[in-house]
Design a protein around this motif. Structure first.
Motif, short mmCIF file in Angstrom:
data_model
loop_
_atom_site.label_atom_id
_atom_site.label_comp_id
_atom_site.label_asym_id
_atom_site.label_seq_id
_atom_site.Cartn_x
_atom_site.Cartn_y
_atom_site.Cartn_z
N MET A 1 -5.72 3.01 5.21
CA MET A 1 -4.79 4.37 5.49
C MET A 1 -5.27 5.51 6.64
N THR A 2 -5.18 6.03 7.36
CA THR A 2 -5.28 6.94 8.21
C THR A 2 -4.10 7.89 8.02
N THR A 3 -5.51 8.93 8.18
CA THR A 3 -4.66 10.47 8.32
C THR A 3 -4.79 11.06 8.85
N LEU A 4 -3.75 11.72 9.75
CA LEU A 4 -3.22 11.65 11.09
C LEU A 4 -3.84 13.46 10.96
N ARG A 5 -3.25 14.33 9.97
CA ARG A 5 -3.29 15.54 10.09
C ARG A 5 -3.63 16.43 8.63
N LYS A 6 -4.47 17.24 8.55
CA LYS A 6 -5.30 17.41 7.45
C LYS A 6 -4.76 19.51 7.36
N THR A 7 -3.85 19.49 6.75
CA THR A 7 -3.63 21.14 6.43
C THR A 7 -3.68 21.62 5.15
N PHE A 8 -2.90 23.25 4.60
CA PHE A 8 -3.30 23.49 3.71
C PHE A 8 -1.69 22.83 2.58
N TYR A 9 -2.18 23.21 1.50
CA TYR A 9 -0.98 22.86 0.72
C TYR A 9 0.34 23.76 0.97
N ASN A 10 1.27 22.27 1.16
CA ASN A 10 2.97 23.54 1.37
C ASN A 10 3.44 23.49 -0.20
N SER A 11 4.62 24.18 -0.05
CA SER A 11 5.57 24.80 -0.96
C SER A 11 5.55 23.08 -2.45
N PHE A 12 5.73 22.37 -1.61
CA PHE A 12 6.46 21.08 -2.83
C PHE A 12 5.39 19.91 -2.26
N PHE A 13 5.60 19.04 -1.23
CA PHE A 13 5.02 18.09 -1.17
C PHE A 13 3.83 18.44 0.10
N SER A 14 2.49 18.91 -0.87
CA SER A 14 1.44 18.43 -0.12
C SER A 14 1.41 16.97 1.03
N HIS A 15 1.56 16.30 0.43
CA HIS A 15 1.12 14.88 1.27
C HIS A 15 2.37 14.27 1.67
N ILE A 16 2.88 14.21 2.37
CA ILE A 16 3.69 12.80 3.18
C ILE A 16 2.92 11.49 3.30
N TYR A 17 3.11 10.35 2.74
CA TYR A 17 3.07 9.18 3.25
C TYR A 17 4.04 8.49 3.47
N ILE A 18 3.90 7.55 5.26
CA ILE A 18 5.16 7.35 6.22
C ILE A 18 4.21 5.83 6.43
N GLU A 19 5.58 4.86 6.41
CA GLU A 19 4.97 3.92 6.66
C GLU A 19 4.92 3.43 8.32
N LYS A 20 4.18 2.68 8.76
CA LYS A 20 3.96 3.06 10.40
C LYS A 20 5.73 2.25 10.76
N GLU A 21 6.76 1.19 9.75
CA GLU A 21 7.91 1.76 10.26
C GLU A 21 8.97 2.09 10.64
N ALA A 22 8.72 3.03 9.36
CA ALA A 22 9.66 4.27 9.50
C ALA A 22 9.18 5.92 10.41
N LEU A 23 8.31 5.98 11.26
CA LEU A 23 7.43 6.87 11.57
C LEU A 23 8.91 7.69 13.05
N ASN A 24 9.31 6.75 13.56
CA ASN A 24 10.15 6.96 14.64
C ASN A 24 11.49 7.63 13.95
N TYR A 25 11.94 7.01 12.98
CA TYR A 25 13.11 6.53 12.25
C TYR A 25 13.89 8.88 12.81
N PRO A 26 15.17 9.31 12.75
CA PRO A 26 15.49 10.30 13.06
C PRO A 26 15.52 11.13 11.54
N ILE A 27 15.33 10.42 10.74
CA ILE A 27 15.56 11.27 9.21
C ILE A 27 13.82 11.56 9.25
N THR A 28 12.69 10.35 9.58
CA THR A 28 11.94 11.07 9.38
C THR A 28 10.83 12.48 10.61
N LYS A 29 11.53 12.35 11.27
CA LYS A 29 11.07 14.05 12.43
C LYS A 29 11.86 14.78 11.85
N THR A 30 12.58 14.73 11.17
CA THR A 30 13.75 16.29 10.40
C THR A 30 12.62 16.10 9.21
#
Length: 339
Positions: A1-30
């Motif tokens: 695993m490679t952490t790309l960005r680490k910031t403060f806890y958000n309102s629901f999901f503090s961490h989002i794990y992304i398959e490399k294959e899923a990174l460029n899908y439109p819904i991922t960006k949304t």
């Protein structure tokens, strides 16, 4: 695993794990735009996180992570015999999301999945292609919200709108979207259609408060149903699971009366009834995770690998609720699940 960005806890999901294959899908960006403060972790496969050993389901449920993945299949499956098909042939379901933001104490998901983290499969278009192939051969009845509550996720996911538009364009397809959500604003983004059914699961207020943690109240769900009717949607009511709670006859009678004081029966397509039931192997896991739960530790009986009430107990609650409902709904429009 490679952490790309680490910031403060958000309102629901503090961490989002992304398959490399899923990174460029439109819904991922949304989704990433909706959760700008989440820590992003790249992974090779969603099971590397979702299927890890020795996870604490209850602890994860308090602060779940989100996993974005590509489903290697089309995500379309033949309907289970444990689910009602409402008289429809060619019954299928789709599992575009695994796990639910709600925390119902009786929910089978906690026995089926090894993790409380949520998986979103971003390749929704593959499911559409599979349905189009099926529609060339037959009509299709499709349930899109069994393993999650899609409408509760709609503000950041948008899958209900996608399926709704797909149904409007394909009249040989009938879709059911089951929910406990009270998100009235999301209903306004959808298109009413006879082949797109919004199905609300309702429980007596005492059951909702005791066992359906983090869900909208009974009254707020009724408000959402009223709005859906006003907008012209096809509405189904689901009373499943029915629970033999203290004073259950009084609780269900008062609930049905309260519903039809607010919801005109003529606007209801049909109704489903079903007693609590869960696979025995799921229940072993559920009881281990929640040793204090009264609803899980009831002395159920096993029949063909399914735990439920004794047959006479099930028959009593089903018969009584059916009797009550026939004051407002024709019996032909009430579907009763029985083993």
């Amino acid at each position: 695993m490679t952490t790309l960005r680490k910031t403060f806890y958000n309102s629901f999901f503090s961490h989002i794990y992304i398959e490399k294959e899923a990174l460029n899908y439109p819904i991922t960006k949304t989704i990433l735009a909706h959760y700008p403060n989440a820590a992003i972790v790249m992974i090779d496969h969603y099971k590397d996180v979702f299927n890890r050993r020795q996870q604490n389901y209850r602890e994860q449920k308090n602060t779940p992570s989100l996993i974005l993945a590509v489903n290697p299949t089309t995500g379309i499956y033949e309907g289970s015999a444990a689910c009602q098909n409402f008289g429809n042939d060619n019954f299928y379901y789709t599992s575009g999301v695994m796990n639910c933001i709600y925390d119902c104490e009786y929910c089978y998901l906690q026995g089926m999945y090894p993790s409380a983290n949520m998986v979103v499969f971003v390749n929704l278009a593959d499911s559409f292609h599979e349905i189009l192939k099926l529609l060339k051969k037959q009509k299709v009845y499709l349930c899109i919200s069994y393993d999650t509550d899609l409408l509760a996720l709609e503000s950041w996911l948008g899958y209900v709108k996608c399926w709704n538009e797909f149904a409007v364009s394909n009249k040989e397809l009938t879709i059911e979207c089951r929910t406990k959500s009270a998100s009235v604003n999301q209903l306004k983004t959808l298109i009413p259609s006879n082949n797109f059914i919004l199905a609300w699961t309702l429980s007596p207020p005492a059951v909702q408060k005791t066992y359906e943690h983090n869900t909208p109240s009974f009254s707020n769900r009724l408000t959402a149903i009223e709005k859906a009717i006003e907008l012209g949607f096809t509405i189904r009511l689901c009373f499943d699971p029915l629970l033999r709670v203290p004073d259950w006859k009084k609780e269900y009678e008062e609930m049905f009366t309260a519903i039809f004081q607010r919801i005109p029966a003529k606007h209801i397509l049909d109704v489903s009834l079903g007693c609590f039931r869960v696979p025995a192997d799921f229940m072993k896991v559920m009881r281990k995770q929640n040793k204090e739960s009264l609803v899980l530790n009831f002395p159920y009986t096993s029949e063909k690998g399914i735990l439920s009430y004794r047959s006479e107990e099930s028959e009593e609650i089903l018969s009584y609720c059916l009797f009550l409902l026939t004051k407002w709904i024709k019996e032909d429009n009430i579907y009763v699940w029985k083993e």
